[in-house]
Write an enzyme that holds these catalytic residues in place. Sequence first.
Site, PDB file in Angstrom:
ATOM      1  CD  GLU A 182     -29.058 -13.879  85.023  1.00 42.40           C
ATOM      2  OE1 GLU A 182     -29.098 -14.938  84.391  1.00 42.40           O
ATOM      3  OE2 GLU A 182     -30.009 -13.079  85.049  1.00 42.40           O
ATOM      4  N   GLY A 216     -32.733 -23.282  81.446  1.00 41.37           N
ATOM      5  CA  GLY A 216     -33.028 -24.675  81.794  1.00 41.37           C
ATOM      6  C   GLY A 216     -32.811 -25.545  80.568  1.00 41.37           C
ATOM      7  CB  ILE A 230     -40.026 -24.309  82.335  1.00 37.88           C
ATOM      8  CG1 ILE A 230     -40.467 -23.280  81.288  1.00 37.88           C
ATOM      9  CG2 ILE A 230     -40.548 -25.702  82.007  1.00 37.88           C
ATOM     10  CD1 ILE A 230     -41.938 -23.212  81.009  1.00 37.88           C
ATOM     11  CG  MET A 266     -38.214 -16.877  82.012  1.00 39.16           C
ATOM     12  SD  MET A 266     -38.498 -16.707  83.788  1.00 39.16           S
ATOM     13  CE  MET A 266     -40.023 -15.800  83.814  1.00 39.16           C
ATOM     14  CD  GLU A 267     -34.863 -12.978  80.998  1.00 43.31           C
ATOM     15  OE1 GLU A 267     -34.064 -13.907  80.723  1.00 43.31           O
ATOM     16  OE2 GLU A 267     -35.491 -12.919  82.076  1.00 43.31           O
ATOM     17  CG  ASP A 313     -33.170 -25.004  85.657  1.00 44.23           C
ATOM     18  OD1 ASP A 313     -32.820 -23.811  85.709  1.00 44.23           O
ATOM     19  OD2 ASP A 313     -34.061 -25.418  84.888  1.00 44.23           O
TER      20      ASP A 313
HETATM   21  N1  ADE Z   1     -33.890 -19.881  83.436  1.00 42.49           N
HETATM   22  C1  ADE Z   1     -33.159 -20.829  84.042  1.00 42.49           C
HETATM   23  N2  ADE Z   1     -33.890 -21.936  84.251  1.00 42.49           N
HETATM   24  C2  ADE Z   1     -35.129 -21.673  83.780  1.00 42.49           C
HETATM   25  C3  ADE Z   1     -36.330 -22.418  83.741  1.00 42.49           C
HETATM   26  N3  ADE Z   1     -36.409 -23.650  84.226  1.00 42.49           N
HETATM   27  N4  ADE Z   1     -37.422 -21.827  83.187  1.00 42.49           N
HETATM   28  C4  ADE Z   1     -37.352 -20.560  82.709  1.00 42.49           C
HETATM   29  N5  ADE Z   1     -36.247 -19.821  82.738  1.00 42.49           N
HETATM   30  C5  ADE Z   1     -35.135 -20.362  83.271  1.00 42.49           C
END
Ligand code: ADE
Length: 242
Positions: free
Chosen positions: A11, A77, A151, A173-174, A197
């Site tokens: 990234e 996501g 997730i 997540m951050e 996603d």
């Molecule tokens: N980063 C990208 N997609 C994610 C997801 N589905 N859950 C947590 N972090 C993510």
Amino acid sequence: MIIILGAMDSEIEEFLSRLSSPQRHQWNGFAQHRGQLEGQDVLVSKSGVGKVMSALVTQHLIDRWHPQAVIFTGLAGSLRPHIDIGDTLLAADLVQHDLESAGLQLPRGQVPYSDYRFMPADPVLLELAAGFVPATGKVHRGRICTGDQFITCREMDSHAYLTEELEGDGVEMEGASVALVCSVNRVPFLVARTISDRADGSAADNFEAFLPRASRNSLDLVRFLLPRIARAELRGAQGSAE
Ligand code: ADE
């Protein structure tokens, strides 16, 4: 100096390929790349994945470099049908979705015995970033929910609070841990994510496939922002709190 963070090497690679006069510093296995981007002094670093890693790296970088601002880029996501894969989600605010103290009669995401729950991004950075026109997709402002969980549909079934109680638009997540560290230190921050996603059964595959495109989008956004930040006045840009 502006600090640019991404969770993983993949990234931040696009940023590194564009840095001029790069200098490398090392901290506990985390390489810090200082250089010029769009004529601005920047430091690019990996934060590591998850809330703890990203918090500790962010605090270290603030202590070491006293940045004018922190910009976190990467993938997220989508939690909303109108926020599509490939779109850019700017966090208007962020919350830790897995911080739960119902036993203390506190709402989800509240850091107990503090005022921190929904942590707003710097309004000037947010406004500047909202003017970005990506190569593909739309730009949205919304709420990012952060937790130490990737997730997929299994969690979506059990985590209805993401969209209902917390009214989240994206999940990652951050972001909220970086936001908390920056808020405590009074350093302006922005979290800008490319949607990889829909937090469903295909999330993991989409995440991998989407990394290169997301990294280019992050680079485009930051290159758009840097000259504008240089001309703007950011609130709370004094560095560490008392
Ligand atoms: N980063 C990208 N997609 C994610 C997801 N589905 N859950 C947590 N972090 C993510």
